[in-house]
Design a protein around this motif. Structure first.
Motif, PDB file in Angstrom:
ATOM      1  N   UNK A 195       0.972  -1.160   0.309  1.00  0.00           N
ATOM      2  CA  UNK A 195       0.008  -0.292  -0.082  1.00  0.00           C
ATOM      3  C   UNK A 195       1.200   1.528  -0.169  1.00  0.00           C
ATOM      4  N   UNK A 196       2.159   1.148  -0.029  1.00  0.00           N
ATOM      5  CA  UNK A 196       3.025   2.377  -0.104  1.00  0.00           C
ATOM      6  C   UNK A 196       3.286   2.359  -1.141  1.00  0.00           C
ATOM      7  N   UNK A 197       3.696   3.950  -1.487  1.00  0.00           N
ATOM      8  CA  UNK A 197       4.662   3.918  -3.522  1.00  0.00           C
ATOM      9  C   UNK A 197       5.921   4.541  -2.776  1.00  0.00           C
ATOM     10  N   UNK A 198       6.440   3.314  -3.710  1.00  0.00           N
ATOM     11  CA  UNK A 198       8.324   4.043  -3.603  1.00  0.00           C
ATOM     12  C   UNK A 198       8.541   4.548  -5.392  1.00  0.00           C
ATOM     13  N   UNK A 199       9.666   5.435  -5.818  1.00  0.00           N
ATOM     14  CA  UNK A 199      10.335   6.240  -6.851  1.00  0.00           C
ATOM     15  C   UNK A 199      11.498   5.981  -6.238  1.00  0.00           C
ATOM     16  N   UNK A 200      12.456   5.113  -7.107  1.00  0.00           N
ATOM     17  CA  UNK A 200      13.470   5.506  -7.033  1.00  0.00           C
ATOM     18  C   UNK A 200      14.468   5.498  -8.207  1.00  0.00           C
ATOM     19  N   UNK A 201      15.294   6.280  -8.101  1.00  0.00           N
ATOM     20  CA  UNK A 201      16.481   6.662  -9.136  1.00  0.00           C
ATOM     21  C   UNK A 201      17.817   6.791  -8.949  1.00  0.00           C
ATOM     22  N   UNK A 202      18.467   7.718  -9.887  1.00  0.00           N
ATOM     23  CA  UNK A 202      20.021   6.648  -9.573  1.00  0.00           C
ATOM     24  C   UNK A 202      20.565   8.185  -8.817  1.00  0.00           C
ATOM     25  N   UNK A 203      19.668   9.055  -8.416  1.00  0.00           N
ATOM     26  CA  UNK A 203      19.915  10.335  -7.178  1.00  0.00           C
ATOM     27  C   UNK A 203      19.009  10.120  -6.274  1.00  0.00           C
ATOM     28  N   UNK A 204      17.969   9.601  -5.824  1.00  0.00           N
ATOM     29  CA  UNK A 204      17.221   9.353  -4.758  1.00  0.00           C
ATOM     30  C   UNK A 204      15.768   8.447  -4.861  1.00  0.00           C
ATOM     31  N   UNK A 205      15.862   8.171  -3.804  1.00  0.00           N
ATOM     32  CA  UNK A 205      14.545   7.274  -3.350  1.00  0.00           C
ATOM     33  C   UNK A 205      13.660   8.708  -2.429  1.00  0.00           C
ATOM     34  N   UNK A 206      12.326   8.421  -3.458  1.00  0.00           N
ATOM     35  CA  UNK A 206      11.407   9.152  -2.416  1.00  0.00           C
ATOM     36  C   UNK A 206      10.238   8.420  -2.145  1.00  0.00           C
ATOM     37  N   UNK A 207       9.524   8.986  -1.219  1.00  0.00           N
ATOM     38  CA  UNK A 207       7.811   7.810  -1.208  1.00  0.00           C
ATOM     39  C   UNK A 207       6.676   8.924  -1.235  1.00  0.00           C
ATOM     40  N   UNK A 208       5.442   7.880  -2.070  1.00  0.00           N
ATOM     41  CA  UNK A 208       4.396   9.191  -2.046  1.00  0.00           C
ATOM     42  C   UNK A 208       3.644   9.323  -1.427  1.00  0.00           C
ATOM     43  N   UNK A 209       3.042  10.094  -0.845  1.00  0.00           N
ATOM     44  CA  UNK A 209       1.495   9.490  -0.092  1.00  0.00           C
ATOM     45  C   UNK A 209       0.464   9.431  -1.656  1.00  0.00           C
TER      46      UNK A 209
END
Length: 295
Positions: A195-209
């Motif tokens: 149920x959690x959403x993440x976005x991972x890339x070459x620079x950083x990872x973030x979580x989106x509500x």
């Protein structure tokens, strides 16, 4: 999902011919899918090679020159071959392609994701830029909806479909098949876990509500691209390694180098019967540009 990398079924695309040009069909099945009767020869053997490894149970001809993204839904394996404007439905019991679903008269399909009740694929423009998303019914194989979105790598989870593009992370509402929001993120790939959403890339990872679209950084995540998630872990690749990240402990739980004969991990993976199936390439290069040639 077990922490197991299975290099099994060889889903390489034998170059037995190209699909009919986008927008041209010779017949249409009852499910509304396109079936081509004419092909253009391309370099390569007419049939897939016989499996040469005991761990490889089958080699399946896909009717195109390059394999592509793969997903599982409705008791079928779904694949979008690179350069072809079709989605393929494969029967895992017979290892046969049982449906070729036209993705329209624009550019080729790119990536695909699936759930029990829906399949989503991205479709490129003729110049191979992101252009739109397409929804497919996994039971009938019919096209349900087209969504104009300059985004790719669709991921289903947390009540929405997520896709990344040059303008940010697209949140697609499957109830209306429309773009609900475009969230400002850097270049990253979406993945959902519990149920959690993440976005991972070459620079950083973030979580989106998913309820507010708020974005926060996630410390400790490896760089690269996510490929699958389950059992509390996010799996991803950075080309040279396959890693598993625990967003609760903020620790890397697994890091695996490619096995002998494999140069790099690719961006495609699925979970089937508790095993992680990961695509890989025997040729080094950029995982965003190098097509997988084995699982």
């Amino acid at each position: 999902m077990r922490a197991t990398v299975a290099l099994l079924v060889l889903l390489v695309a034998a170059c037995s011919g190209l699909a009919a040009p986008p927008g041209t069909t010779d017949s249409v099945s009852n499910s509304g899918t396109a079936a081509s009767t004419e092909t253009t020869p391309c370099l390569g053997p007419p049939n897939p090679p016989a499996p040469s490894d005991e761990a490889i149970s089958a080699a399946i001809a896909l009717g195109g020159c390059q394999a592509g993204a793969v997903a599982v839904a409705g008791g079928s394996v779904w694949m979008v071959p690179h350069l072809d404007a079709v989605a393929l439905r494969i029967d895992p019991a017979t290892n046969n392609v049982i449906d070729r679903i036209s993705l329209g008269d624009r550019g080729p399909g790119a990536e695909i994701d699936a759930a029990d009740d829906m399949v989503w694929a991205s479709v490129s423009s003729p110049s191979y830029d992101y252009e739109r998303l397409v929804r497919i019914d996994p039971t009938t194989g019919a096209i349900v909806a087209w969504v104009d979105a300059e985004a790719g790598f669709p991921v289903i989870g947390a009540g929405f479909v997520w896709a990344t593009g040059p303008d940010g992370l697209y949140r697609i509402d499957p109830a209306t098949n429309t773009v609900a929001a475009i969230i400002e993120t850097g270049r990253c790939g979406p993945i959902t876990l519990d149920g959690r959403v993440f976005c991972i890339g070459s620079d950083e990872a973030v979580e989106i509500d998913p309820t507010t679209d708020a974005v926060r950084p996630v410390a400790g995540a490896p760089s690269g691209s996510p490929v699958q998630a389950g059992d509390g872990l996010i799996w991803g690749v950075d080309g040279t390694s396959l890693w598993a990240f625990n967003p609760e402990t903020l620790q890397v739980a697994v890091e695996l180098q490619p096995p002998p004969g494999v140069a790099m991990w690719s961006l495609d993976a699925v979970v089937l019967d508790g095993t992680l199936w990961v695509a890989a390439s025997s040729q080094p290069g950029d995982p965003f540009r190098t097509s997988p040639d084995r699982l």
